[in-house]
Design a protein around this motif. Structure first.
Motif, PDB file in Angstrom:
ATOM      1  N   ALA A  81     -27.944  -6.166 -20.407  1.00 17.46           N
ATOM      2  CA  ALA A  81     -27.290  -6.554 -19.071  1.00 17.46           C
ATOM      3  C   ALA A  81     -28.275  -6.836 -17.767  1.00 17.46           C
ATOM      4  O   ALA A  81     -28.125  -7.371 -16.938  1.00 17.46           O
ATOM      5  CB  ALA A  81     -26.467  -5.140 -18.475  1.00 17.46           C
ATOM      6  N   TYR A  82     -29.573  -5.738 -18.006  1.00 13.49           N
ATOM      7  CA  TYR A  82     -30.811  -6.203 -17.282  1.00 13.49           C
ATOM      8  C   TYR A  82     -31.235  -7.637 -17.116  1.00 13.49           C
ATOM      9  O   TYR A  82     -31.565  -8.253 -16.211  1.00 13.49           O
ATOM     10  CB  TYR A  82     -31.899  -5.085 -17.591  1.00 13.49           C
ATOM     11  N   VAL A  83     -31.451  -8.274 -18.484  1.00 13.47           N
ATOM     12  CA  VAL A  83     -31.931  -9.559 -18.553  1.00 13.47           C
ATOM     13  C   VAL A  83     -30.781 -10.495 -17.968  1.00 13.47           C
ATOM     14  O   VAL A  83     -31.185 -11.569 -17.320  1.00 13.47           O
ATOM     15  CB  VAL A  83     -32.151  -9.727 -20.269  1.00 13.47           C
ATOM     16  N   VAL A  84     -29.646 -10.433 -18.207  1.00 12.40           N
ATOM     17  CA  VAL A  84     -28.621 -11.094 -17.730  1.00 12.40           C
ATOM     18  C   VAL A  84     -28.605 -11.162 -16.193  1.00 12.40           C
ATOM     19  O   VAL A  84     -28.662 -12.332 -15.761  1.00 12.40           O
ATOM     20  CB  VAL A  84     -27.135 -10.846 -18.126  1.00 12.40           C
ATOM     21  N   LEU A  85     -28.755 -10.230 -15.520  1.00 14.78           N
ATOM     22  CA  LEU A  85     -28.919 -10.113 -14.135  1.00 14.78           C
ATOM     23  C   LEU A  85     -30.218 -10.906 -13.694  1.00 14.78           C
ATOM     24  O   LEU A  85     -30.292 -11.754 -12.676  1.00 14.78           O
ATOM     25  CB  LEU A  85     -28.802  -8.427 -13.594  1.00 14.78           C
ATOM     26  N   ARG A  86     -31.281 -10.382 -14.207  1.00 15.76           N
ATOM     27  CA  ARG A  86     -32.472 -11.073 -13.969  1.00 15.76           C
ATOM     28  C   ARG A  86     -32.314 -12.817 -14.029  1.00 15.76           C
ATOM     29  O   ARG A  86     -33.094 -13.350 -13.081  1.00 15.76           O
ATOM     30  CB  ARG A  86     -33.636 -10.508 -14.766  1.00 15.76           C
ATOM     31  N   ASP A  87     -31.960 -13.176 -15.182  1.00 11.69           N
ATOM     32  CA  ASP A  87     -31.811 -14.661 -15.443  1.00 11.69           C
ATOM     33  C   ASP A  87     -30.870 -15.212 -14.537  1.00 11.69           C
ATOM     34  O   ASP A  87     -31.168 -16.333 -13.944  1.00 11.69           O
ATOM     35  CB  ASP A  87     -31.694 -14.993 -16.749  1.00 11.69           C
ATOM     36  N   ALA A  88     -29.751 -14.636 -14.055  1.00 13.13           N
ATOM     37  CA  ALA A  88     -28.673 -15.200 -13.395  1.00 13.13           C
ATOM     38  C   ALA A  88     -29.341 -15.132 -11.702  1.00 13.13           C
ATOM     39  O   ALA A  88     -29.234 -16.206 -11.194  1.00 13.13           O
ATOM     40  CB  ALA A  88     -27.474 -14.110 -13.262  1.00 13.13           C
ATOM     41  N   LEU A  89     -30.202 -14.288 -11.269  1.00 10.37           N
ATOM     42  CA  LEU A  89     -30.738 -14.365  -9.984  1.00 10.37           C
ATOM     43  C   LEU A  89     -31.773 -15.383 -10.058  1.00 10.37           C
ATOM     44  O   LEU A  89     -31.769 -16.361  -9.013  1.00 10.37           O
ATOM     45  CB  LEU A  89     -31.474 -13.020  -9.824  1.00 10.37           C
ATOM     46  N   ARG A  90     -32.638 -15.635 -11.139  1.00 12.96           N
ATOM     47  CA  ARG A  90     -33.469 -16.811 -11.178  1.00 12.96           C
ATOM     48  C   ARG A  90     -32.849 -18.207 -11.122  1.00 12.96           C
ATOM     49  O   ARG A  90     -33.325 -19.103 -10.435  1.00 12.96           O
ATOM     50  CB  ARG A  90     -34.398 -16.815 -12.352  1.00 12.96           C
ATOM     51  N   GLN A  91     -31.780 -18.194 -12.007  1.00 13.23           N
ATOM     52  CA  GLN A  91     -31.213 -19.561 -12.045  1.00 13.23           C
ATOM     53  C   GLN A  91     -30.458 -19.955 -10.746  1.00 13.23           C
ATOM     54  O   GLN A  91     -30.430 -21.209 -10.151  1.00 13.23           O
ATOM     55  CB  GLN A  91     -30.000 -19.574 -12.903  1.00 13.23           C
ATOM     56  N   THR A  92     -29.833 -18.731  -9.897  1.00 10.41           N
ATOM     57  CA  THR A  92     -29.319 -19.287  -8.740  1.00 10.41           C
ATOM     58  C   THR A  92     -30.225 -19.412  -7.382  1.00 10.41           C
ATOM     59  O   THR A  92     -30.021 -19.612  -6.406  1.00 10.41           O
ATOM     60  CB  THR A  92     -28.276 -18.178  -8.217  1.00 10.41           C
ATOM     61  N   ARG A  93     -31.574 -18.624  -7.717  1.00  9.43           N
ATOM     62  CA  ARG A  93     -32.589 -18.804  -6.613  1.00  9.43           C
ATOM     63  C   ARG A  93     -32.130 -17.811  -5.478  1.00  9.43           C
ATOM     64  O   ARG A  93     -32.214 -18.080  -4.373  1.00  9.43           O
ATOM     65  CB  ARG A  93     -32.965 -19.873  -6.344  1.00  9.43           C
ATOM     66  N   ARG A  94     -31.438 -16.811  -5.973  1.00 11.10           N
ATOM     67  CA  ARG A  94     -30.946 -15.646  -4.996  1.00 11.10           C
ATOM     68  C   ARG A  94     -31.568 -14.326  -5.251  1.00 11.10           C
ATOM     69  O   ARG A  94     -32.263 -14.147  -6.319  1.00 11.10           O
ATOM     70  CB  ARG A  94     -29.352 -15.782  -5.312  1.00 11.10           C
ATOM     71  N   VAL A  95     -31.522 -13.595  -4.116  1.00 14.82           N
ATOM     72  CA  VAL A  95     -31.882 -12.187  -4.229  1.00 14.82           C
ATOM     73  C   VAL A  95     -30.537 -11.217  -3.826  1.00 14.82           C
ATOM     74  O   VAL A  95     -29.987 -11.776  -3.060  1.00 14.82           O
ATOM     75  CB  VAL A  95     -33.229 -11.752  -3.299  1.00 14.82           C
TER      76      VAL A  95
END
Length: 314
Positions: free
Chosen positions: A124-138
């Motif tokens: 779940a940690y990796v999913v959140l990390r990559d989703a933030l990176r893909q959307t360029r959001r914090v």
């Protein structure tokens, strides 16, 4: 020595909970502490808790007080203060997502590393990390720890994520109050071109290890010299500031930029025929032309033409 976690709990995104541990990403830099010493005796100065008209008091008799008017205080003991502390909740709920560019640099206070608490949390940690990176959001949320509620942001960092403590709005001064007197005039194109050339010339990858506190280095050298000196000899050293020059504040900005860029403000021209001259070269020539046109005397014209004839004959 294993670092101690600043916070342990769960990052919550809707119905998803990710067990994590948060560790400080920074540490205090080198520092030298001084004590106050009574010179004649060499003894260290100590401080006592005193009350006017009473003298020294016991620590057990000291309470915290909030001044409500001159000389009038509301007294609070530690139990009363502790009772209103926000409970250190073990959940950090991400309530909003924004573009990183929307958060002004003034709001960032301190970074922390976020790591998954165990192997089960890693997916779940990796999913959140990559989703933030893909959307360029914090992600934004509020973290309750050590009696305070902190505003924090979470963003990707390499293979992991970083949590940054943010300042609240009332902790940041408005920039307009400081920049109001700066005019709206645009700089001369020649000066701007030279400044851009200088910046490009000095551009390089950021290597933090190349920078260090020169004041601390100088203090350490001074302390070592004093330690070796006999009889408490006084040592005063003049340290020249880098790039320090004499003179007043009035400078010839064009001349200073040309000197900084080097070669009279010009960068080497490309050798192939038909190519354009460098920005700095064009700027320097333009500045020289403007300077020459300002002098109406025929002598100035002849002196300016002489170098051109020499170049032709060469």
């Amino acid at each position: 020595m294993v670092a101690r976690a600043y916070w342990q709990g769960q990052i919550k995104l809707a119905l998803v909970s990710i067990p994590v541990e948060v560790y400080p990403a920074t540490r205090s830099g080198a520092a030298i502490s001084f004590h106050q010493i009574h010179e004649p005796s060499g003894k260290r100065i100590r401080y006592e808790k005193v009350a006017p008209g009473v003298g020294p008091v016991d620590r057990d008799e000291i309470m915290k007080g909030f001044e409500v008017s001159k000389g009038s205080y509301v007294l609070l003991d530690e139990d009363e203060i502790e009772a209103v502390r926000i409970e250190s909740r073990k959940t950090l709920e991400l309530v909003q997502f924004v573009e990183a560019s929307e958060i002004d640099v003034l709001y960032y206070e301190k970074p922390y590393f976020i790591v998954p608490a165990d192997d089960l949390a890693e997916e779940a940690y990796v999913v959140l990390r990559d989703a933030l990176r893909q959307t360029r959001r914090v992600g934004l949320g509020q973290l309750s720890v050590r009696g305070r509620e902190r505003l924090v942001s979470i963003k990707p960092c390499g293979r992991g994520m970083v949590m940054e403590v943010l300042r609240y709005a009332d902790e940041v001064h408005k920039a307009q109050g400081y920049f109001r007197e700066i005019g709206e005039a645009t700089p001369q194109e020649d000066l701007l071109d030279l400044a851009v050339t200088l910046i490009e010339k000095k551009s390089a990858p950021f290597k933090p290890a190349e920078f260090h506190d020169r004041y601390i280095d100088a203090l350490e050298r001074l302390i070592e010299k004093k330690r070796k000196a006999k009889g408490g000899k006084r040592i005063l050293e003049d340290v020249e500031e880098p790039g320090q020059q004499g003179g007043g504040n009035v400078i010839d900005l064009m001349a200073a930029l040309k000197k900084s860029v080097g070669s009279g403000g010009r960068t080497p021209e490309r050798s192939s025929s038909g190519t354009k001259e460098s920005t700095a070269s064009r700027s320097a020539k333009s500045a020289s032309a403007k300077s020459g046109s300002g002098k109406a005397s025929s002598g100035g014209t002849k002196r300016a033409a002489a170098p051109a004839r020499r170049r032709k004959s060469a």
